[in-house]
Design a protein around this motif. Structure first.
Motif, PDB file in Angstrom:
ATOM      1  N   GLY A 103      58.075  36.973  60.093  1.00  0.00           N
ATOM      2  CA  GLY A 103      58.256  37.006  58.643  1.00  0.00           C
ATOM      3  C   GLY A 103      57.767  35.742  57.970  1.00  0.00           C
ATOM      4  O   GLY A 103      57.925  35.588  56.757  1.00  0.00           O
ATOM      5  N   THR A 104      57.180  34.847  58.732  1.00  0.00           N
ATOM      6  CA  THR A 104      56.654  33.602  58.163  1.00  0.00           C
ATOM      7  C   THR A 104      55.263  33.324  58.705  1.00  0.00           C
ATOM      8  O   THR A 104      54.863  33.848  59.751  1.00  0.00           O
ATOM      9  CB  THR A 104      57.563  32.395  58.472  1.00  0.00           C
ATOM     10  N   THR A 105      54.547  32.474  57.995  1.00  0.00           N
ATOM     11  CA  THR A 105      53.189  32.105  58.403  1.00  0.00           C
ATOM     12  C   THR A 105      52.845  30.782  57.734  1.00  0.00           C
ATOM     13  O   THR A 105      53.731  29.982  57.459  1.00  0.00           O
ATOM     14  CB  THR A 105      52.190  33.223  58.046  1.00  0.00           C
ATOM     15  N   TRP A 106      51.561  30.560  57.425  1.00  0.00           N
ATOM     16  CA  TRP A 106      51.142  29.328  56.754  1.00  0.00           C
ATOM     17  C   TRP A 106      50.146  29.633  55.645  1.00  0.00           C
ATOM     18  O   TRP A 106      49.496  30.677  55.635  1.00  0.00           O
ATOM     19  CB  TRP A 106      50.461  28.366  57.731  1.00  0.00           C
ATOM     20  N   GLN A 107      50.052  28.701  54.735  1.00  0.00           N
ATOM     21  CA  GLN A 107      48.960  28.660  53.771  1.00  0.00           C
ATOM     22  C   GLN A 107      48.026  27.555  54.241  1.00  0.00           C
ATOM     23  O   GLN A 107      48.473  26.430  54.514  1.00  0.00           O
ATOM     24  CB  GLN A 107      49.510  28.435  52.368  1.00  0.00           C
ATOM     25  N   VAL A 108      46.745  27.879  54.370  1.00  0.00           N
ATOM     26  CA  VAL A 108      45.826  27.013  55.109  1.00  0.00           C
ATOM     27  C   VAL A 108      44.551  26.745  54.317  1.00  0.00           C
ATOM     28  O   VAL A 108      44.092  27.592  53.552  1.00  0.00           O
ATOM     29  CB  VAL A 108      45.440  27.656  56.461  1.00  0.00           C
ATOM     30  N   ARG A 109      44.005  25.573  54.505  1.00  0.00           N
ATOM     31  CA  ARG A 109      42.625  25.361  54.072  1.00  0.00           C
ATOM     32  C   ARG A 109      41.741  26.076  55.086  1.00  0.00           C
ATOM     33  O   ARG A 109      41.770  25.763  56.272  1.00  0.00           O
ATOM     34  CB  ARG A 109      42.300  23.868  54.044  1.00  0.00           C
ATOM     35  N   ARG A 110      40.961  27.003  54.607  1.00  0.00           N
ATOM     36  CA  ARG A 110      40.175  27.812  55.525  1.00  0.00           C
ATOM     37  C   ARG A 110      39.128  26.983  56.267  1.00  0.00           C
ATOM     38  O   ARG A 110      38.751  27.335  57.393  1.00  0.00           O
ATOM     39  CB  ARG A 110      39.521  28.960  54.761  1.00  0.00           C
ATOM     40  N   ALA A 111      38.630  25.920  55.652  1.00  0.00           N
ATOM     41  CA  ALA A 111      37.659  25.084  56.358  1.00  0.00           C
ATOM     42  C   ALA A 111      38.243  24.587  57.675  1.00  0.00           C
ATOM     43  O   ALA A 111      37.619  24.675  58.736  1.00  0.00           O
ATOM     44  CB  ALA A 111      37.237  23.901  55.477  1.00  0.00           C
ATOM     45  N   SER A 112      39.490  24.084  57.616  1.00  0.00           N
ATOM     46  CA  SER A 112      40.154  23.585  58.823  1.00  0.00           C
ATOM     47  C   SER A 112      40.576  24.730  59.738  1.00  0.00           C
ATOM     48  O   SER A 112      40.384  24.674  60.960  1.00  0.00           O
ATOM     49  CB  SER A 112      41.382  22.758  58.437  1.00  0.00           C
ATOM     50  N   PHE A 113      41.166  25.765  59.156  1.00  0.00           N
ATOM     51  CA  PHE A 113      41.688  26.896  59.928  1.00  0.00           C
ATOM     52  C   PHE A 113      40.582  27.571  60.732  1.00  0.00           C
ATOM     53  O   PHE A 113      40.692  27.750  61.954  1.00  0.00           O
ATOM     54  CB  PHE A 113      42.352  27.892  58.981  1.00  0.00           C
ATOM     55  N   ASP A 114      39.492  27.920  60.060  1.00  0.00           N
ATOM     56  CA  ASP A 114      38.387  28.593  60.745  1.00  0.00           C
ATOM     57  C   ASP A 114      37.775  27.691  61.811  1.00  0.00           C
ATOM     58  O   ASP A 114      37.369  28.157  62.882  1.00  0.00           O
ATOM     59  CB  ASP A 114      37.317  29.005  59.735  1.00  0.00           C
ATOM     60  N   HIS A 115      37.722  26.397  61.519  1.00  0.00           N
ATOM     61  CA  HIS A 115      37.109  25.453  62.463  1.00  0.00           C
ATOM     62  C   HIS A 115      37.902  25.368  63.760  1.00  0.00           C
ATOM     63  O   HIS A 115      37.327  25.414  64.861  1.00  0.00           O
ATOM     64  CB  HIS A 115      37.003  24.076  61.811  1.00  0.00           C
ATOM     65  N   ILE A 116      39.222  25.270  63.646  1.00  0.00           N
ATOM     66  CA  ILE A 116      40.018  25.129  64.876  1.00  0.00           C
ATOM     67  C   ILE A 116      40.020  26.426  65.687  1.00  0.00           C
ATOM     68  O   ILE A 116      40.074  26.387  66.925  1.00  0.00           O
ATOM     69  CB  ILE A 116      41.458  24.653  64.585  1.00  0.00           C
TER      70      ILE A 116
END
Length: 423
Positions: A103-116
């Motif tokens: 029921g939880t997750t994160w809000q992410v900068r996609r530049a960092s998220f996609d990179h990792i």
């Protein structure tokens, strides 16, 4: 041109669908090559993940990677969605949803998220070729062939047992294979940027939720505010073209879209108050006509993933969820296909994937007609209805046990009518 190169699986694009598909395929022992035109990290929107994503990330062996980078990348813990319209406020707590699962997750900068994610896919053994561009696609042979150009201008051909298009808005296979199909959604534009939000100790603002604000003067238009953990946020406004034209926007490339965004924000008193201390310090971007569809999602030796197949609308942040779901569904079928089993791509992949997309579509459409807005801001929702809606907003659009899954459009209309009567 050099001798034909070979691999088991070719993937176009190293975004979330490409990286997760690669991770899943490596688990099954396949050689995987990803062709990616850009270099990572690179900017992308779609920054508010849905809890359903966590299931697919864990399945691909990528969830721990994200967890390990939460603090470093400023990923913001997320447990729901908040809504604002003038003096009206509402929120949904995803931990109180109908469906089983996170029921939880994160809000992410996609530049960092996609990179990792891409880095982890590489660590797992995938060959990711950044800065390589697909020039031609040939799916006529039993094993499809790509013609690719490097940044140095060299070209080569590479052949695989199966081809996956995870190119997102690049939509490589739809363009090369004439698969494009017009979306029946109106043409809408998004104007967006990153800001220093300046929201300190505001009791009416919850950083653990995305904030969706309905424009007070035109309910067809809405704003997103996606806070990150370091005091910054993603901020955007979405509407049909005629809405922006009322502000003097002429669509030209040299138009001052930053000033346009500020004028639109100033027209909403409630959101302007939330962002009263914000600093707009990043270039503003715009994207128009992003909704897309295709004639089909798969054939005998290729399949489309995520946005490469269909993109609805950013309003409920479904893009990454659909991308990861498509990877989760397609990989077992690719495995079976390579092992010599007959696959009915329509029945086994396209129809089940589109079933959930149609649920998302039902409440995206209902948002713009105003029906879902009536539901969101109603003070008389029963708890069971709230939990069903929370499941959809949390990304569980494929949960067939949720009563709202079946005939979603009709059920949402019925709920909206009930909410109107009680307002």
């Amino acid at each position: 041109m050099s001798t034909m190169q070979k691999t088991d699986i070719l993937i176009i694009g190293a975004g979330p669908s490409g990286s997760s598909a690669a991770a899943l395929l490596k688990q099954k022992g396949y050689d995987v090559t990803i062709i990616e035109k850009q270099h990572f990290p690179r900017f992308s929107i779609g920054e508010s993940l849905l809890p359903q994503c966590m299931v697919f990330l864990e399945e691909a062996g990528l969830l721990d990677t994200v967890r390990d980078h939460v603090e470093e990348c400023g990923f913001q813990f997320k447990n729901g969605a908040a809504f604002l319209k003038g003096k009206k406020r509402s929120f949904y707590d995803f931990t109180k949803k109908f469906s089983e699962g996170p029921g939880t997750t994160w809000q992410v900068r996609r530049a960092s998220f996609d990179h990792i994610l891409a880095q982890q896919a590489e660590k797992m053994g995938s060959d990711i070729r950044f800065g390589h561009e697909v020039l031609a696609v040939n799916v006529e042979p039993e094993q499809p062939i790509l013609t690719v150009k490097t940044e140095q201008g060299e070209t080569y051909q590479i052949q695989a047992k199966f081809l996956l298009d995870a190119s997102g808005f690049g939509r490589i296979l739809p363009k090369h294979l004439d698969l494009e199909s017009p979306s029946d959604f109106p043409v809408r534009r998004a104007v967006f940027t990153h800001i220093e939000d300046g929201i300190l100790d505001d009791p009416e603002f919850d950083r653990e939720k995305i904030l969706i604000t309905v424009h007070e003067k035109d309910p067809r238009a809405w704003y997103w505010l996606i806070p990150f953990a370091d005091g910054r946020a993603s901020f955007g406004v979405v509407a049909e073209e005629d809405f922006f034209e009322k502000y003097g926007f002429d669509g030209s490339s040299d138009y001052d879209v930053a000033a346009l965004q500020r004028r639109i924000l100033a027209d909403d008193e409630a959101l302007s108050h939330v962002l009263r201390n914000a600093k707009f310090d990043t270039p503003v971007r715009t994207l128009v006509g992003y909704s897309a569809n295709v004639k089909h999602l798969a054939q005998r030796n290729y399949a489309l993933l995520g946005n490469a197949g269909e993109f609805l609308d950013p309003v409920f942040s479904s893009g990454v969820t659909i991308a990861l779901k498509s990877s989760s569904m397609v990989v077992p079928l690719v495995d079976q296909y390579i092992k010599g089993e007959n696959i009915d791509w329509m029945e086994q992949y396209e129809k089940p994937l589109r079933a959930g997309i149609q649920v998302f579509r039902a409440y995206v459409e209902a948002w713009y007609t105003g029906e879902f807005q009536n539901v969101v801001f109603s003070n008389h929702q029963e708890n069971n209805v709230r939990s069903m809606i929370a499941s959809l907003l949390a990304g569980y659009a494929w949960d067939q046990t949720n009563p709202i899954y079946k005939n979603a459009k009709k059920r949402l209309s019925t709920i909206a009518e009930y909410c109107r009567e009680d307002q």
